[in-house]
Design an enzyme around this catalytic site. Structure first.
Site, PDB file in Angstrom:
ATOM      1  N   ASP A 142     -31.740  15.481  78.807  1.00  0.00           N
ATOM      2  CA  ASP A 142     -32.369  15.379  77.497  1.00  0.00           C
ATOM      3  C   ASP A 142     -33.618  14.507  77.536  1.00  0.00           C
ATOM      4  OD1 ASP A 142     -30.211  16.842  76.575  1.00  0.00           O
ATOM      5  OD2 ASP A 142     -29.109  15.067  75.895  1.00  0.00           O
ATOM      6  N   ARG A 143     -34.481  14.715  76.570  1.00  0.00           N
ATOM      7  CA  ARG A 143     -35.712  13.927  76.461  1.00  0.00           C
ATOM      8  C   ARG A 143     -35.425  12.434  76.469  1.00  0.00           C
ATOM      9  NH1 ARG A 143     -38.627  14.165  70.809  1.00  0.00           N
ATOM     10  NH2 ARG A 143     -36.693  13.038  70.343  1.00  0.00           N
TER      11      ARG A 143
END
Length: 303
Positions: A142-143
């Site tokens: 994920d970011r």
């Protein structure tokens, strides 16, 4: 052109466009349903050498062939973004991704991603199996998660790493700081699917895909815990969803925990990545500690 072959199992009773969207993920590939439908419409999905329609339902034992065209030139700009490279050779590159960096471009968001940086660093040496928006990308984090991920420089390496992911032989261990006192090791085996009302979230759902995470505490503080999470499967947001299901959301996770949190970021780090090298068959294990903001929070909790 790349040919991907998938054997239909006993659970393959759905329409082939729907079934393939899940089946390719199980094989370690990240194709959207719209991309699958495009392949079908272009007669690039075959059973027994014959093109199928989207409504076709494969039988158990059928070998489904996907004829994936070579990627077209990308207009995604290479960008001089620094990379923390843990390892690199002619087949793979292992990156320690910082928190806040998106892995690949998406419509409306074509700059500042890991892919932009890789295009500048690697030039044309990235696999094309996952299309023009995701060159080289075999798996994602994920970011707002930091840490390790492997990138394939060619299609053969991509297929090897994807097969290892599908066989669950890739070692992926994370560390996290979560809410509450996590007192003992536990394995969570709860299926995950898209949230029924919040489309950007995932949730534990009986109709979801199998998801297994192994958790164990490292340190327990007053009302927080430093834990290790080992992935057996790799569903979207899996660790975050399973910890929220246990009522131990990750500190700083504003999607699955409280929106207002006084933390520098999401306290989840992919610290260990292990796999077999696609060419040499050497077992490789990489390890990197959490970044400074993560360590600073741990020190605050300890003191």
């Amino acid at each position: 052109m790349t040919t991907l072959r998938i054997t239909a199992g006993p659970d393959s009773g759905a329409r082939i466009d729907i079934w393939l969207a899940s089946a390719v993920i199980a094989e370690g590939f990240d194709f959207s349903r719209s991309f699958i439908r495009k392949l079908i419409d272009e007669h690039r999905v075959l059973i027994d050498g014959k093109a199928v329609k989207p409504s076709h339902r494969p039988n158990p034992g059928d070998t489904v062939e996907l004829l994936i065209p070579a990627p077209i030139p990308s207009d995604i700009p290479p960008m001089p973004i620094p990379l923390d490279i843990m390892y690199e050779d002619g087949d793979i590159i292992v990156i320690n991704k910082p928190q806040g960096m998106v892995v690949h471009p998406a419509p409306g968001h074509y700059t500042g991603t890991l892919v932009n940086a890789l295009l500048r660093h690697c030039g044309g040496e990235l696999s094309g199996i996952n299309g023009i928006l995701r060159p080289g990308i075999v798996h994602r984090i994920d970011r707002d998660t930091s840490g390790l991920l492997a990138v394939a420089k060619n299609d053969a390496s991509h297929r090897s790493l994807a097969a290892q992911l599908a066989a669950r032989s890739v070692e992926r261990r994370y560390v996290a700081v979560c809410s509450g006192r996590f007192k003992s090791a536990v394995t969570v085996s709860q299926p995950i699917a898209r949230h029924k009302t919040h489309r950007k979230k995932m949730a534990v759902e009986p109709c979801g895909r199998e998801a297994i995470t192994h958790f164990k505490p490292i340190e327990v503080f007053g009302n927080a815990s430093y834990i290790e999470a080992r992935l057996e499967t790799g569903r979207t947001h899996q660790i975050r969803v399973h910890l929220a299901h246990l009522k131990h959301p990750i500190l700083g996770d504003k999607v699955y925990g409280p929106e207002n949190q006084p933390f520098a970021g999401q306290m989840l780090h992919a610290g260990v990545l292990g796999f077999v090298h696609p060419s040499t068959n050497e077992k490789m294990i990489f390890e990197t500690p959490p970044h400074d903001y993560f360590q600073a929070l741990l020190n605050r909790l300890r003191n």
